[in-house]
Design a protein around this motif. Structure first.
Motif, PDB file in Angstrom:
ATOM      1  N   LEU A   1       0.838  -1.193   0.000  1.00 52.08           N
ATOM      2  CA  LEU A   1       0.000   0.000   0.000  1.00 52.08           C
ATOM      3  C   LEU A   1       0.875   1.246   0.000  1.00 52.08           C
ATOM      4  O   LEU A   1       1.709   1.423   0.889  1.00 52.08           O
ATOM      5  CB  LEU A   1      -0.895   0.027   1.249  1.00 52.08           C
TER       6      LEU A   1
ATOM      7  N   GLY B   1       0.488   4.268   1.111  1.00 50.93           N
ATOM      8  CA  GLY B   1      -0.478   4.899   2.004  1.00 50.93           C
ATOM      9  C   GLY B   1      -0.217   6.392   2.146  1.00 50.93           C
ATOM     10  O   GLY B   1       0.928   6.845   2.051  1.00 50.93           O
TER      11      GLY B   1
ATOM     12  N   SER C   1      -0.204   7.738   4.781  1.00 47.87           N
ATOM     13  CA  SER C   1       0.619   7.847   5.999  1.00 47.87           C
ATOM     14  C   SER C   1       1.994   8.396   5.649  1.00 47.87           C
ATOM     15  O   SER C   1       2.731   8.839   6.531  1.00 47.87           O
ATOM     16  CB  SER C   1       0.749   6.480   6.682  1.00 47.87           C
TER      17      SER C   1
ATOM     18  N   VAL D   1      -9.763  -2.672   4.272  1.00 48.31           N
ATOM     19  CA  VAL D   1      -8.975  -2.477   5.490  1.00 48.31           C
ATOM     20  C   VAL D   1      -9.957  -2.165   6.609  1.00 48.31           C
ATOM     21  O   VAL D   1     -10.937  -1.448   6.408  1.00 48.31           O
ATOM     22  CB  VAL D   1      -7.985  -1.295   5.306  1.00 48.31           C
TER      23      VAL D   1
ATOM     24  N   GLU E   1      -9.502  -0.509  10.306  1.00 47.31           N
ATOM     25  CA  GLU E   1      -8.487   0.077  11.187  1.00 47.31           C
ATOM     26  C   GLU E   1      -9.070   0.397  12.565  1.00 47.31           C
ATOM     27  O   GLU E   1     -10.223   0.837  12.682  1.00 47.31           O
ATOM     28  CB  GLU E   1      -7.913   1.364  10.558  1.00 47.31           C
TER      29      GLU E   1
ATOM     30  N   VAL F   1       2.218  -0.135   8.969  1.00 47.58           N
ATOM     31  CA  VAL F   1       3.073   0.883   8.364  1.00 47.58           C
ATOM     32  C   VAL F   1       4.516   0.371   8.514  1.00 47.58           C
ATOM     33  O   VAL F   1       4.982   0.123   9.627  1.00 47.58           O
ATOM     34  CB  VAL F   1       2.872   2.242   9.067  1.00 47.58           C
TER      35      VAL F   1
HETATM   36  O1  KIV Z   1      -2.019   5.301   4.921  1.00 45.25           O
HETATM   37  C1  KIV Z   1      -1.806   4.179   5.408  1.00 45.25           C
HETATM   38  O2  KIV Z   1      -0.668   3.774   5.645  1.00 45.25           O
HETATM   39  C2  KIV Z   1      -2.961   3.333   5.677  1.00 45.25           C
HETATM   40  C3  KIV Z   1      -2.724   2.086   6.449  1.00 45.25           C
HETATM   41  C4  KIV Z   1      -2.433   2.422   7.846  1.00 45.25           C
HETATM   42  C5  KIV Z   1      -3.833   1.117   6.316  1.00 45.25           C
HETATM   43  O3  KIV Z   1      -4.039   3.652   5.299  1.00 45.25           O
END
Ligand code: KIV
Length: 280
Positions: A51, A53, A55, A188, A190, A223
């Motif tokens: 992913l 992400g 984040s 997902v 969370e 992550v």
């Molecule tokens: O942005 C991200 O890393 C996520 C994950 C935590 C699922 O959405």
């Protein structure tokens, strides 16, 4: 090991969203975030799904949250990851502000991500509220990974565990059913109470990928920077540090700095010895 999908647009034979959708429930899906080409190359043979992400706003760019991450940032990192991923299904997050207005905005953003990164799918946060947008993307041939429970893009006042109380549990379940109805290939979950994540996993025919949502899910995602000890911010309770890369970096830099200061670096192996050409 799952079978590979037909070659992606960039010639790689990565796992396709349909393989994730039909994954053997007895074999939990292994998913991690990746934002850069080298990390994608390290994780790719190990993971079913990578992913990209949003984040990355926090772990790469030092932002306070994911709000403020742009579509251009996601596309740049998505492209870096698809350059080196050859096996795992690559999914790119649509960042906050690029899809919530409705199907038209979501379609424009997702089409750009798919065309410019060559990823297999996009991920959007939300359930009932974005059901029509997910359905529009799926109808347009864009595979969607859902994201329900704790939604970091909407968590301005801190991350709160979801599914508490009858109403809380019902809301996450309704979001899960909406994401499935809209045609997502997996979702997902969370930061959600274990019994709620368990009921959702039992109720859905698509796989659930948990992060802070217990082992009841069909797979797990973390992550990567939390996993390897590279992120220096808060480590959530649901994450686990399996390595200390921050310590490794500090130690390597300190040893090199000491060598520079004592002129032990560069050594004979690091220099270009030889005789300069003499001018005639
Ligand atoms: O942005 C991200 O890393 C996520 C994950 C935590 C699922 O959405």
């Amino acid at each position: 090991m799952q079978q590979n999908a037909p070659a992606s647009a960039d010639g790689a034979t990565r796992i396709g969203p349909d393989k994730i959708r039909n994954a053997d429930p007895a074999r939990p899906l292994v998913c991690l975030t990746a934002y850069t080409a080298p990390v994608a190359a390290y994780l790719d043979p190990i993971c079913d799904l990578l992913l990209v992400g949003d984040s990355l706003g926090m772990v790469i760019y030092g932002m306070d949250g994911t709000v403020g991450v742009t579509l251009d940032m996601m596309i740049a990192h998505g492209r870096a990851v698809t350059r080196r991923a050859r096996h795992a299904c690559v999914v790119v997050d649509l960042p906050a502000g690029t899809y919530e207005d409705g199907p038209e905005q979501a379609l424009a953003s997702a089409r750009r991500v798919m065309a410019e990164t060559g990823a297999e799918a996009v991920k959007l946060e939300g359930g009932v509220a974005i059901e029509a947008s997910i359905a529009a993307l799926v109808t347009d041939g864009i595979p969607v990974l859902g994201h329900i429970g704790l939604l970091p893009q909407q968590a301005e006042n801190g991350f709160r565990i979801q599914g508490r109380g009858e109403d809380g549990a019902r809301q996450v379940m309704e979001d899960a059913l909406a994401v499935e109805r809209a045609g997502a290939f997996a979702t997902v979950i969370e930061g959600t109470l274990e019994p709620v994540a368990r009921s959702i996993t039992e109720a859905l025919s698509i796989p659930t990928i948990g992060i802070g949502a217990s082992a009841a899910c069909d797979g797990q995602i973390l992550v990567t920077d939390d996993l390897v000890g590279l992120y220096d911010g808060h480590l959530p309770k649901f994450a686990e540090r399996y390595a200390d890369l921050a310590g490794t970096i500090r130690e390597a830099a300190q040893r090199w700095a000491d060598d520079v200061r004592t002129r032990a670096f560069p050594g004979q192996d690091n220099i270009y010895a030889g005789t300069p050409a003499t001018k005639e």
